[in-house]
Design an enzyme around this catalytic site. Structure first.
Site, PDB file in Angstrom:
ATOM      1  N   LYS A 100     -11.667   1.504 -14.702  1.00  0.00           N
ATOM      2  CA  LYS A 100     -11.950   0.181 -14.134  1.00  0.00           C
ATOM      3  C   LYS A 100     -12.292  -0.818 -15.241  1.00  0.00           C
ATOM      4  O   LYS A 100     -11.906  -1.988 -15.181  1.00  0.00           O
ATOM      5  CB  LYS A 100     -13.105   0.294 -13.121  1.00  0.00           C
ATOM      6  CG  LYS A 100     -12.672   0.869 -11.785  1.00  0.00           C
ATOM      7  CD  LYS A 100     -12.029  -0.225 -10.953  1.00  0.00           C
ATOM      8  CE  LYS A 100     -11.146   0.263  -9.851  1.00  0.00           C
ATOM      9  NZ  LYS A 100     -10.573  -0.809  -9.044  1.00  0.00           N
ATOM     10  N   TYR A 151     -13.341   7.306 -13.881  1.00  0.00           N
ATOM     11  CA  TYR A 151     -13.121   6.158 -12.980  1.00  0.00           C
ATOM     12  C   TYR A 151     -13.705   4.880 -13.591  1.00  0.00           C
ATOM     13  O   TYR A 151     -13.053   3.826 -13.613  1.00  0.00           O
ATOM     14  CB  TYR A 151     -13.787   6.446 -11.628  1.00  0.00           C
ATOM     15  CG  TYR A 151     -13.923   5.246 -10.726  1.00  0.00           C
ATOM     16  CD1 TYR A 151     -12.831   4.747 -10.029  1.00  0.00           C
ATOM     17  CD2 TYR A 151     -15.155   4.601 -10.571  1.00  0.00           C
ATOM     18  CE1 TYR A 151     -12.962   3.640  -9.204  1.00  0.00           C
ATOM     19  CE2 TYR A 151     -15.288   3.496  -9.739  1.00  0.00           C
ATOM     20  CZ  TYR A 151     -14.192   3.021  -9.057  1.00  0.00           C
ATOM     21  OH  TYR A 151     -14.321   1.923  -8.252  1.00  0.00           O
ATOM     22  N   THR A 179      -4.888   6.255  -0.422  1.00  0.00           N
ATOM     23  CA  THR A 179      -6.267   6.233   0.075  1.00  0.00           C
ATOM     24  C   THR A 179      -6.426   5.255   1.238  1.00  0.00           C
ATOM     25  O   THR A 179      -7.378   5.364   2.002  1.00  0.00           O
ATOM     26  CB  THR A 179      -7.291   5.869  -1.038  1.00  0.00           C
ATOM     27  OG1 THR A 179      -6.929   4.620  -1.601  1.00  0.00           O
ATOM     28  CG2 THR A 179      -7.328   6.918  -2.125  1.00  0.00           C
ATOM     29  N   ASP A 232       0.865  -1.181   0.000  1.00  0.00           N
ATOM     30  CA  ASP A 232       0.000   0.000   0.000  1.00  0.00           C
ATOM     31  C   ASP A 232       0.898   1.225   0.000  1.00  0.00           C
ATOM     32  O   ASP A 232       1.995   1.184   0.562  1.00  0.00           O
ATOM     33  CB  ASP A 232      -0.919   0.020   1.242  1.00  0.00           C
ATOM     34  CG  ASP A 232      -2.213   0.777   0.968  1.00  0.00           C
ATOM     35  OD1 ASP A 232      -2.127   1.995   0.719  1.00  0.00           O
ATOM     36  OD2 ASP A 232      -3.280   0.160   0.974  1.00  0.00           O
ATOM     37  N   SER A 237     -15.489  -2.735 -11.167  1.00  0.00           N
ATOM     38  CA  SER A 237     -16.559  -1.892 -10.615  1.00  0.00           C
ATOM     39  C   SER A 237     -17.838  -1.942 -11.436  1.00  0.00           C
ATOM     40  O   SER A 237     -17.813  -1.934 -12.670  1.00  0.00           O
ATOM     41  CB  SER A 237     -16.071  -0.444 -10.541  1.00  0.00           C
ATOM     42  OG  SER A 237     -17.156   0.420 -10.263  1.00  0.00           O
TER      43      SER A 237
HETATM   44  C1  UD2 Z   1     -19.206   3.728  -7.600  1.00  0.00           C
HETATM   45  C2  UD2 Z   1     -19.531   2.283  -8.004  1.00  0.00           C
HETATM   46  C3  UD2 Z   1     -19.074   1.338  -6.906  1.00  0.00           C
HETATM   47  C4  UD2 Z   1     -17.604   1.537  -6.582  1.00  0.00           C
HETATM   48  C5  UD2 Z   1     -17.430   2.993  -6.167  1.00  0.00           C
HETATM   49  C6  UD2 Z   1     -15.999   3.358  -5.799  1.00  0.00           C
HETATM   50  C7  UD2 Z   1     -21.633   2.596  -9.245  1.00  0.00           C
HETATM   51  C8  UD2 Z   1     -23.085   2.277  -9.280  1.00  0.00           C
HETATM   52  N1  UD2 Z   1     -20.975   2.134  -8.173  1.00  0.00           N
HETATM   53  O1  UD2 Z   1     -19.962   4.021  -6.454  1.00  0.00           O
HETATM   54  O2  UD2 Z   1     -19.306  -0.010  -7.293  1.00  0.00           O
HETATM   55  O3  UD2 Z   1     -16.784   1.209  -7.682  1.00  0.00           O
HETATM   56  O4  UD2 Z   1     -17.837   3.855  -7.256  1.00  0.00           O
HETATM   57  O5  UD2 Z   1     -15.996   4.627  -5.237  1.00  0.00           O
HETATM   58  O6  UD2 Z   1     -21.087   3.225 -10.135  1.00  0.00           O
HETATM   59  N2  UD2 Z   1     -23.926  10.547  -2.318  1.00  0.00           N
HETATM   60  C9  UD2 Z   1     -24.710  11.435  -1.572  1.00  0.00           C
HETATM   61  N3  UD2 Z   1     -24.117  12.082  -0.525  1.00  0.00           N
HETATM   62  C10 UD2 Z   1     -22.815  11.891  -0.175  1.00  0.00           C
HETATM   63  C11 UD2 Z   1     -22.049  10.972  -0.934  1.00  0.00           C
HETATM   64  C12 UD2 Z   1     -22.639  10.328  -2.000  1.00  0.00           C
HETATM   65  O7  UD2 Z   1     -25.887  11.656  -1.856  1.00  0.00           O
HETATM   66  O8  UD2 Z   1     -22.355  12.522   0.783  1.00  0.00           O
HETATM   67  C13 UD2 Z   1     -24.586   9.829  -3.425  1.00  0.00           C
HETATM   68  C14 UD2 Z   1     -23.829   9.894  -4.731  1.00  0.00           C
HETATM   69  O9  UD2 Z   1     -24.119  11.064  -5.462  1.00  0.00           O
HETATM   70  C15 UD2 Z   1     -24.345   8.620  -5.411  1.00  0.00           C
HETATM   71  C16 UD2 Z   1     -24.586   7.656  -4.243  1.00  0.00           C
HETATM   72  O10 UD2 Z   1     -24.652   8.463  -3.081  1.00  0.00           O
HETATM   73  O11 UD2 Z   1     -25.553   8.850  -6.072  1.00  0.00           O
HETATM   74  C17 UD2 Z   1     -23.471   6.650  -4.060  1.00  0.00           C
HETATM   75  O12 UD2 Z   1     -22.229   7.343  -4.098  1.00  0.00           O
HETATM   76  P1  UD2 Z   1     -20.853   6.659  -3.661  1.00  0.00           P
HETATM   77  O13 UD2 Z   1     -19.766   7.654  -3.871  1.00  0.00           O
HETATM   78  O14 UD2 Z   1     -20.989   6.034  -2.335  1.00  0.00           O
HETATM   79  O15 UD2 Z   1     -20.723   5.441  -4.662  1.00  0.00           O
HETATM   80  P2  UD2 Z   1     -20.888   5.315  -6.288  1.00  0.00           P
HETATM   81  O16 UD2 Z   1     -22.278   4.903  -6.568  1.00  0.00           O
HETATM   82  O17 UD2 Z   1     -20.292   6.467  -6.982  1.00  0.00           O
END
Ligand code: UD2
Length: 312
Positions: A147, A143, A36, A32, A119
């Site tokens: 991936k 991203y 992150t 590592d 992902s």
């Molecule tokens: C993506 C991938 C996941 C993984 C991840 C790595 C998808 C569906 N999933 O996750 O498998 O690879 O990337 O990081 O693409 N949100 C809020 N408030 C916050 C933070 C996030 O509303 O404070 C929302 C965000 O806008 C999204 C959802 O929550 O709609 C999930 O966000 P995330 O960053 O936890 O994960 P995601 O879906 O980008």
């Protein structure tokens, strides 16, 4: 007893894999660079693993790390959609160049198999649900592109060099030790730690976006199965790792209200660029080829995660 190399062992998924392998009596080596990952995640197992602080972009260090290894679990990444939108070059370096380095080192060391943290973002925003592996990918964020490109490199290394590779498309893995502290942290780690302090979380968009949130133990199990499944079924393949159910952020917020002291409402902010709306997996391919079955459902995973953050 086998020797496993975990890249990104300081991350929450990497350190969970390490714990599971040690409990099984296997040997663990880990790398590592803590870009992150977090030293705290491996502090209590440090004396039982062969840890090397190194960057996956350092090919010589990867060659040394792969020497004598049976299986590589490649988790190291910059795992964030919004971060990649801000810095596509950085995302590409860590998430594509880093993967190719690991693959070259694994090939040269003749490791038995490489299992990769791919992902669900590869599917993009296509309307068909659930997502299955035969669908044409349609990545949106840098991203997601990175991936997906890495998945193709894995398949290429199987076809060109015979290196057995398996790509596991993770669907929003969550659980203990996930970093809640960065603006790029996963939504559940952020919401749980805020709501445990009775602070208001922010939902980006209307909260009707949905995810197939997958508890960490299921992802760990899938990795172990991906190492042992027959090559005829697993090598050069891509598998969804998920639960096959989805929850919206609004539903998730309500569940968390029942598990934390937070009684207020969420704040709603603008939608996040690069996001996808709905995500749900068909997990039948992993079930058939790997024997994968999600053991911990979303609500139970949420309870365990809340409990872990409460105690820590
Ligand atoms: C993506 C991938 C996941 C993984 C991840 C790595 C998808 C569906 N999933 O996750 O498998 O690879 O990337 O990081 O693409 N949100 C809020 N408030 C916050 C933070 C996030 O509303 O404070 C929302 C965000 O806008 C999204 C959802 O929550 O709609 C999930 O966000 P995330 O960053 O936890 O994960 P995601 O879906 O980008």
């Amino acid at each position: 007893m086998a020797l496993y190399l975990i890249t990104g062992i300081g991350g929450f998924i990497g350190s969970s894999l390490a714990r599971a392998l040690l409990a099984k009596g296997d040997q663990v080596r880990g790398v590592d660079n803590f870009s992150t990952g977090n030293r705290q995640n491996i502090a209590e197992i440090l004396d039982r693993i062969d840890f090397r602080e190194a960057d996956i972009l350092d090919l010589e260090a990867m060659h040394k790390a792969c020497a004598g290894v049976d299986f590589v679990l490649h988790q190291a990444a910059i795992p964030s959609v919004p971060k990649s939108v801000l810095d596509p070059l950085g995302s590409n370096r860590a998430n594509v160049d880093g993967t190719v380095n690991v693959l070259v080192a694994a090939r040269d060391a003749r490791v038995k198999r490489v299992v990769y943290a791919a992902s669900s973002s590869a599917y993009g925003d296509t309307p068909t649900l659930p997502k299955h592996e035969a669908m044409k990918p349609d990545p949106i964020s840098p991203y997601a592109v990175a991936k997906l490109a890495s998945e193709h490199y894995l398949i290429s290394f199987y076809r060109c060099y015979g290196l057995e590779t398996v790509a596991l498309r993770y669907f929003n893995i969550f659980g203990p030790r996930q970093d809640p502290s960065s603006p790029y942290s996963g939504v559940l780690a952020k919401f749980i730690t805020l709501m445990l302090r009775a602070q208001q979380p922010t939902i980006f968009g209307d909260g009707e976006q949905s995810r197939d949130f997958t508890y960490i133990d299921n992802a760990v199990e899938a990795n172990l199965q991906a190492c042992t499944a027959p090559a005829t079924r697993a090598a050069g393949q891509v598998f969804n790792v998920a639960t096959g159910t989805r929850f919206t952020l609004n539903e998730t917020f309500k569940l968390l209200q029942g598990m934390t002291p937070y009684t207020g409402q969420p704040k709603y902010g603008p939608e996040r660029g690069g996001d996808i709306k709905h995500s749900l997996a068909d997990i039948s391919k992993a079930e058939a080829a790997l024997g994968y079955k999600p053991k911990v459902d979303f609500e139970e995973g949420l309870r365990r995660t809340v409990e872990w953050y409460r105690r820590s």
